[in-house]
Design an enzyme around this catalytic site. Structure first.
Site, short mmCIF file in Angstrom:
data_model
loop_
_atom_site.label_atom_id
_atom_site.label_comp_id
_atom_site.label_asym_id
_atom_site.label_seq_id
_atom_site.Cartn_x
_atom_site.Cartn_y
_atom_site.Cartn_z
CB THR A 152 -0.88 0.02 1.27
OG1 THR A 152 0.00 0.00 2.40
CG2 THR A 152 -1.80 -1.17 1.32
CD GLU A 182 -5.44 -2.03 0.85
OE1 GLU A 182 -5.57 -1.44 -0.25
OE2 GLU A 182 -5.01 -1.49 1.88
CE LYS A 200 -19.02 14.79 12.58
NZ LYS A 200 -19.08 13.63 13.45
CD1 TRP A 210 -20.43 13.03 8.25
CD2 TRP A 210 -18.30 13.64 8.44
NE1 TRP A 210 -19.90 12.33 9.29
CE2 TRP A 210 -18.58 12.69 9.44
CE3 TRP A 210 -17.01 14.16 8.37
CZ2 TRP A 210 -17.63 12.25 10.36
CZ3 TRP A 210 -16.06 13.74 9.28
CH2 TRP A 210 -16.37 12.79 10.26
P1 AMP Z 1 -3.91 2.63 -3.75
O1 AMP Z 1 -3.98 1.42 -2.91
O2 AMP Z 1 -2.60 3.35 -3.64
O3 AMP Z 1 -4.29 2.34 -5.16
O4 AMP Z 1 -4.97 3.68 -3.17
C1 AMP Z 1 -6.33 3.34 -3.08
C2 AMP Z 1 -7.15 4.56 -2.71
O5 AMP Z 1 -7.08 5.55 -3.75
C3 AMP Z 1 -8.62 4.26 -2.57
O6 AMP Z 1 -8.93 3.70 -1.33
C4 AMP Z 1 -9.23 5.64 -2.78
O7 AMP Z 1 -9.16 6.43 -1.61
C5 AMP Z 1 -8.31 6.27 -3.80
N1 AMP Z 1 -8.89 6.13 -5.15
C6 AMP Z 1 -8.59 5.23 -6.09
N2 AMP Z 1 -9.31 5.44 -7.21
C7 AMP Z 1 -10.10 6.50 -6.97
C8 AMP Z 1 -11.09 7.23 -7.72
N3 AMP Z 1 -11.40 6.90 -8.97
N4 AMP Z 1 -11.71 8.26 -7.11
C9 AMP Z 1 -11.41 8.62 -5.85
N5 AMP Z 1 -10.48 7.99 -5.09
C10 AMP Z 1 -9.83 6.95 -5.63
#
Ligand code: AMP
Length: 540
Positions: free
Chosen positions: A181, A327, A436, A441
């Site tokens: 991550t 994940e 908040k 929110w």
């Molecule tokens: P990663 O594991 O680095 O790919 O990050 C995942 C996170 O990126 C997700 O839990 C979201 O918070 C954010 N994310 C991924 N795609 C989008 C999207 N299309 N719109 C908004 N947030 C996104």
């Protein structure tokens, strides 16, 4: 009664065999460090990936052994994508935008003993090397220069014919790849993808309403292969036999557009920042590149605003917005129109396509509030929870990290979302990024999207700042386009029709560039540090 079906395990080796048998002449094109272009085929990929698998087996890789890659997107990286898992190893892509300390932490946590490194990345590797214990470092001569003394040459490593190399018998749940991550909070955590998850994900994303992948496609993988398996497209691409293009280390907008033109790309993948830059380049020089009309662009990683979708549509390019995370494997949702939307005016269609969308097959979604599951009415927000065979159950080396799963077995994404009556999911925020204000929110993503719709704005991120009465208020941090000027008052007036008055920011700050994470997302932790002492202008 028992089913009469064969118990054939789902396995990455099937994808490799398939591309050789049915699509041997389809091309894989990649840009080298000196900017020249090299072309190869799935037949060559097959041969070289199997040589790599045989060499890794001789080097002691057995089922479950992790092998690290510190590499740009290239045909060599494609070889690793297949050669490592078909040997039973675990493809562990290392994010080269992380600090040497984080890379070292990740190598140690995964237990990599063999690492493949692009020669042009040796300066980075040399900072990592003293911090890790690995047995073999195999250097890929992407620059064409001789591999420096003290390192093994990848070409020599795979020189021997694969001979009678046989794939090990693997359970479909055996590990095939691992990704960490981004670690925006705390240390990065490892997610281990199985052969089964990778194959199911490939089948699912390739479907017509999802990415509509086919042998007729020319797919440009701009998304780094060190970031969540380049959204699984190297695997899905080999499955359908589409031709692939890979940018190597050259991620500049003009370099990308040149490849899109030369290869007549039909589908390109990247984060919104890339597409914003591409839109600006096309606005500046609309006649310079002849791109394939109707080219699809898959955008994910952070939210794509409706205005970006509309602006690219004006250039004949179609954005496909998706949401995913490490994940998952990693795509979770994609936004596509249903037949009843086809006659809607364009602005409404862009608004639907800007939602994060519908789950790909085999994924389930729900939103949970403090009082249980929330209705699918498009306004009730809750934590997005997901379930399915392409979702992780936990993290590598963290047997006790159970808080990510709910008691009834759903994965807690940490994203806050709504789902509407038609099933479209919309991300409102990360749990920790919501503002908040006075107990209510405010979605930072909605404000960002609206502000980025202003023609003078290049990018904007909204964070919470402390307020004595309202607890938190939104602060919009804005970067203007070169040569443009705009005030906070202008922006407030511009977005006012779309928000309740109390949701509108009173606070605007203008800076040169937004800090970004290693995967190109706005780095809100950094922004919060920068504006820690900001005094909100909202009256108390
Ligand atoms: P990663 O594991 O680095 O790919 O990050 C995942 C996170 O990126 C997700 O839990 C979201 O918070 C954010 N994310 C991924 N795609 C989008 C999207 N299309 N719109 C908004 N947030 C996104």
């Amino acid at each position: 009664m028992q089913s009469t079906m064969m118990r054939t395990p789902l396995n990455v080796s099937h994808l490799l065999e398939r591309c050789r048998l049915y699509f041997p002449t389809r091309e894989i094109v990649s840009r080298l460090p000196d900017k020249s272009i090299t072309r190869t085929t799935y037949a060559a990929l097959y041969d070289r990936a199997r040589r790599l698998a045989a060499a890794l087996t001789r080097a002691g890789v057995t089922p479950g052994t992790p092998v690290g890659t510190l590499m740009w997107n290239s045909t060599w990286h494609m070889e690793a994508y297949f050669g490592i898992p078909v040997a039973g190893g675990v493809l562990h892509t290392l994010n080269l935008r992380l600090s040497p300390e984080d890379i070292a932490f990740i190598i140690a946590d995964a237990g990599d003993r063999i690492v493949l490194v692009d020669d042009v990345l040796l300066p980075l590797w040399e900072k990592v090397r003293p911090l890790v214990t690995v047995d073999r470092v195999i250097v890929v001569p992407t620059s064409g220069a001789a591999v420096p003394d003290g390192y093994e040459d990848y070409e020599a490593f795979i020189a021997e014919d694969a001979g009678d190399f046989r794939y090990p018998d693997l359970d479909e749940n055996a590990p095939a790849g691992m990704c960490y991550t981004s670690g925006t909070v705390g240390r990065p955590k490892g997610v281990v993808h199985s052969h089964r998850a990778i194959v199911l994900h490939a089948l699912s994303v390739a479907l017509p309403d999802c990415l509509d992948l086919s042998v007729h496609d020319s797919v440009f993988i701009v998304t780094p292969m060190f970031h969540v398996n380049a959204w699984g497209i190297p695997f899905a691409g080999a499955m359908v036999g589409c031709s692939l293009s890979l940018p190597g280390p050259h991620m500049g907008v003009e370099d990308l557009l040149d490849i899109m033109q030369a290869e007549q790309t039909t589908l390109a993948l990247g984060v919104p920042t890339i597409w914003m830059a591409i839109q600006q380049a096309l606005d500046r020089e609309p006649d310079r590149w002849r791109l394939r009309r109707g080219m699809r662009m898959m955008v994910g990683g952070s939210a794509a605003a409706p205005t970006l979708i509309g602006a690219l549509e004006d250039h004949g390019l179609a954005i496909k917005h998706g949401w995913g995370m490490t994940e998952l494997t990693p795509v979770g949702t994609l936004s596509w129109l249903k037949p009843e939307h086809i006659d809607l005016p364009p602005a409404q269609q862009y608004e639907i396509r800007a939602r994060q969308g519908l789950p790909i097959p085999l994924m389930e979604l729900r939103i949970m509030g403090e009082d249980g599951p929330q209705p699918w009415d498009g306004t009730s927000v809750g934590e997005l929870q997901v379930r399915g065979p392409i979702v992780t159950r936990g993290y590598h080396n963290q047997p006790d990290d159970a808080e990510k799963l709910t008691a009834d077995g759903w994965f807690r994404t940490g994203d806050v979302a709504t789902i509407d009556g038609e099933g479209y999911m919309r991300i409102a925020d990360r749990t920790k990024d919501l503002v908040k204000s006075g107990g209510e929110w405010i979605s930072s993503v909605d404000l960002e999207n609206a502000i980025m719709g202003h023609p003078a704005v290049a990018e904007a991120a909204v964070i919470a700042v402390k307020h004595p009465r309202w607890d938190e208020r939104p602060l919009a941090v804005v970067v203007t386009r070169p040569g443009e000027a705009v005030t906070g008052e202008d922006l407030r007036g511009f977005i006012a029709p779309r928000f309740a008055k109390w949701q509108l920011p009173d606070d605007f700050a203008f800076i040169e560039a937004l800090p970004r994470t290693s995967t190109g997302k706005f780095q809100k932790t950094k922004l919060r540090e920068m504006f820690h002492d900001w005094v909100s202008k909202t009256p108390g």
